[in-house]
Design a protein around this motif. Sequence first.
Motif, short mmCIF file in Angstrom:
data_model
loop_
_atom_site.label_atom_id
_atom_site.label_comp_id
_atom_site.label_asym_id
_atom_site.label_seq_id
_atom_site.Cartn_x
_atom_site.Cartn_y
_atom_site.Cartn_z
N GLN A 1 140.52 90.83 66.02
CA GLN A 1 140.84 92.29 66.12
C GLN A 1 139.55 93.36 66.14
N PRO A 2 138.52 93.11 65.45
CA PRO A 2 137.53 94.37 65.50
C PRO A 2 137.15 94.64 67.12
N TYR A 3 136.90 93.47 67.85
CA TYR A 3 136.69 93.63 69.17
C TYR A 3 137.58 94.52 69.88
N HIS A 4 138.86 94.25 69.61
CA HIS A 4 139.86 95.34 70.35
C HIS A 4 139.99 96.49 69.95
N VAL A 5 139.60 96.92 68.69
CA VAL A 5 139.42 98.27 68.11
C VAL A 5 138.22 98.85 68.59
N LEU A 6 137.46 98.21 68.70
CA LEU A 6 136.19 98.78 69.27
C LEU A 6 136.21 99.11 70.77
N LEU A 7 137.16 98.21 71.61
CA LEU A 7 137.37 98.59 73.02
C LEU A 7 138.30 99.81 72.87
N ASP A 8 139.00 100.03 72.08
CA ASP A 8 140.07 101.05 72.08
C ASP A 8 139.39 102.29 71.98
N ILE A 9 138.39 102.31 70.97
CA ILE A 9 137.35 103.51 70.89
C ILE A 9 136.52 103.75 71.93
N TYR A 10 135.91 103.06 72.54
CA TYR A 10 134.88 103.27 73.61
C TYR A 10 135.85 103.58 74.98
N ALA B 1 135.34 89.90 55.52
CA ALA B 1 135.19 90.67 56.77
C ALA B 1 136.55 91.62 56.94
N LEU B 2 137.77 90.98 56.30
CA LEU B 2 139.02 91.76 56.51
C LEU B 2 138.86 93.04 55.90
N GLY B 3 138.23 93.24 54.87
CA GLY B 3 138.02 94.79 54.21
C GLY B 3 137.59 95.86 55.03
N TYR B 4 136.32 95.10 55.87
CA TYR B 4 135.75 95.85 56.84
C TYR B 4 136.59 96.42 58.03
N LEU B 5 137.29 95.38 58.42
CA LEU B 5 138.33 95.50 59.41
C LEU B 5 139.00 96.89 59.14
N LEU C 1 136.86 100.77 47.95
CA LEU C 1 136.85 100.20 46.57
C LEU C 1 136.93 98.75 46.72
N ALA C 2 137.73 98.43 47.64
CA ALA C 2 137.91 96.92 47.91
C ALA C 2 136.97 96.23 48.19
N ILE C 3 136.06 96.93 49.23
CA ILE C 3 134.81 96.36 49.58
C ILE C 3 133.76 95.87 48.72
N GLN C 4 133.90 96.87 47.63
CA GLN C 4 132.89 96.57 46.47
C GLN C 4 133.19 95.87 45.79
N LYS C 5 134.41 95.34 45.61
CA LYS C 5 134.72 94.08 44.77
C LYS C 5 134.59 92.89 45.64
N GLN C 6 134.73 92.88 46.91
CA GLN C 6 134.66 91.70 47.79
C GLN C 6 133.72 92.23 49.00
N GLY D 1 130.62 101.57 62.62
CA GLY D 1 129.99 100.93 61.71
C GLY D 1 130.66 99.84 60.87
N TYR D 2 131.85 100.02 60.42
CA TYR D 2 132.56 99.03 59.64
C TYR D 2 133.13 97.87 60.44
N LEU D 3 133.41 98.28 61.96
CA LEU D 3 133.87 97.08 62.56
C LEU D 3 132.77 96.28 63.01
N GLU D 4 131.49 96.83 63.19
CA GLU D 4 130.36 96.13 63.61
C GLU D 4 130.05 95.06 62.31
N ARG D 5 130.27 95.67 61.24
CA ARG D 5 130.17 94.85 59.68
C ARG D 5 131.11 93.51 59.82
N ALA D 6 132.49 94.04 59.94
CA ALA D 6 133.25 92.84 60.35
C ALA D 6 132.95 91.71 61.13
N ILE D 7 132.45 92.11 62.38
CA ILE D 7 131.97 91.19 63.24
C ILE D 7 130.90 90.26 63.07
#
Length: 541
Positions: free
Chosen positions: A495-504, A460-464, A451-456, A481-487
């Motif tokens: 931070q998105p890179y760190h979260v992706l590294l955690d996931i992989y 990038a912070l919303g996607y993170l 919902l926040a992303i729809q408003k803004q 998908g959301y982290l890639e959009r943030a990047i």
Amino acid sequence: MGRGFRTARAGIFLCGMILVPRLLVWAEHPCAKCHPKEVAGYAVTQMAHALGPSKAEPPGKFFHALSGTRFSIESTRARMVQRIERQGASGEYTVAYALGSGAHAYAYLIKLDGRLFQSPIGYFAGRGWGMSPGYESNRSPDFYRPVTRDCLFCHSGSARPVEGTFNTYQDPPFEAEGITCERCHGPSEAHLQNPVPGSIINPANLPERARASVCEQCHLAGEERIPNPGKQLSDFRSGMELEDVYTVYVNKASRDPEGANPLRVVSQVEQLALSRCARQSHGKLWCGTCHDPHVQPANAKTYFRARCLSCHGPALLAKHPNLPARAGPDLDCIGCHMPRRPVSDGAHTVFTDHRIARRPAPGSASASSLEPPAELVAWREPAGALAERNRGIAEIKVGDRLESFSMVNDGFKRLMACWDKFPDDPAVLMGIGKGFLVANDGAHAAQVFDLAIQKQPNVALGYLYAGLAWKSARDETKAVGYLERAIALDPQMEQPYHVLLDIYSEAGNREMVRRTFERYHQAFPEKIDAQIGLRETKGGL
């Protein structure tokens, strides 16, 4: 979530630097035509030098034992270069700006692809090089702490951020370096066209609350500052009340005059309010009672002694039986009643204690620390439903930072209760989403972040945060998908890179770990962790 996260003659010296170039700029200021004395006096104050080019501080080296990081600094009048080395990796950065007047310290900013970041190394008056506040306990310090518009609010005349971004700025990033006349006197256009009394603001003539707000905008930080819907801190203008734009939340314990209340870098307003002088003045005593922003006193003892006696009168001296029979003009009132003390949140610095204690407690010169806030209160309550909205957002931000589930939960309840009054408010939506996320309810958090992303949609912070929520909900595909959009929106948001590294890493996908480190290194080519990570992943294949 969040947890990763003097006169104006040529030749006058301040902190070892000749001020001639800066004074020439001030001499050309439009206000100097009619107010040369005031402009010349202000030009050598700390506020006028709150931000500018790096100064020629002594070159040096510093070793941060906790992280095993070595820093070296090469400094000339032309430029400053800071280098970092750890575990065989190194980086080199040219400083773009020095933050601070140098009276206590300088922090340094670097510029990368239009974005501003803070250096982990700073220069401290009388001490030399050391870790900047907040970096002392960092186990992997580097040059990538984002500098947001709120960070710059009290150091620049006006920052020029790119809307929707976290720390990206136009070129140049500032309309003016340092604090200008307009910060206290408001917009000057009307006065320049018709320079008569009343066409510009004199803070001393404002109503009490608006008058106090002029100083509070920079000297009252509290635990958190929450803008009203659609507002930024920088929307404040002299003549307003602070709460017209944002609310400051402070530790409830810090309002107790009998409490410990350790000194902090930005706590002058809070400290003064605890003083007996302020409490018994019924609003008459304010910052301007003692401070003239157009004057850098040549003799602080004499200057402030006169301020004390202007209220208390010469009879005050008779109440000091231990004073010499003939107390001279250099009698130091503030040295006894407003001692300089180490601050609890600023490494290696001391500031004046504004509590004006009648008898400063023994040991008050030590840097004590206040317990983390158990409860937040507004410095001044905003109107209507904003009271619950702003406090709820503050509780979630501070609670997240302190890892206090109970404070986050209190803020979450407040925002849920007033959501219907602010249904399209991105800050409320982000706060509620964070509340769900702290409670490990990733699925509901993701829905609210959407919902926040729809408003803004271009922030990038919303996607993170949506990516963090889907990761919490164990839906790694959506999280990626959301982290890639943030990047894509902000490649220098770390931070998105760190979260992706955690996931992989958790999935055992070594190839995607390597690819992510490659992209991380491409975005941050001299960042130590990116170099080490890329080296190790390539070596392990």
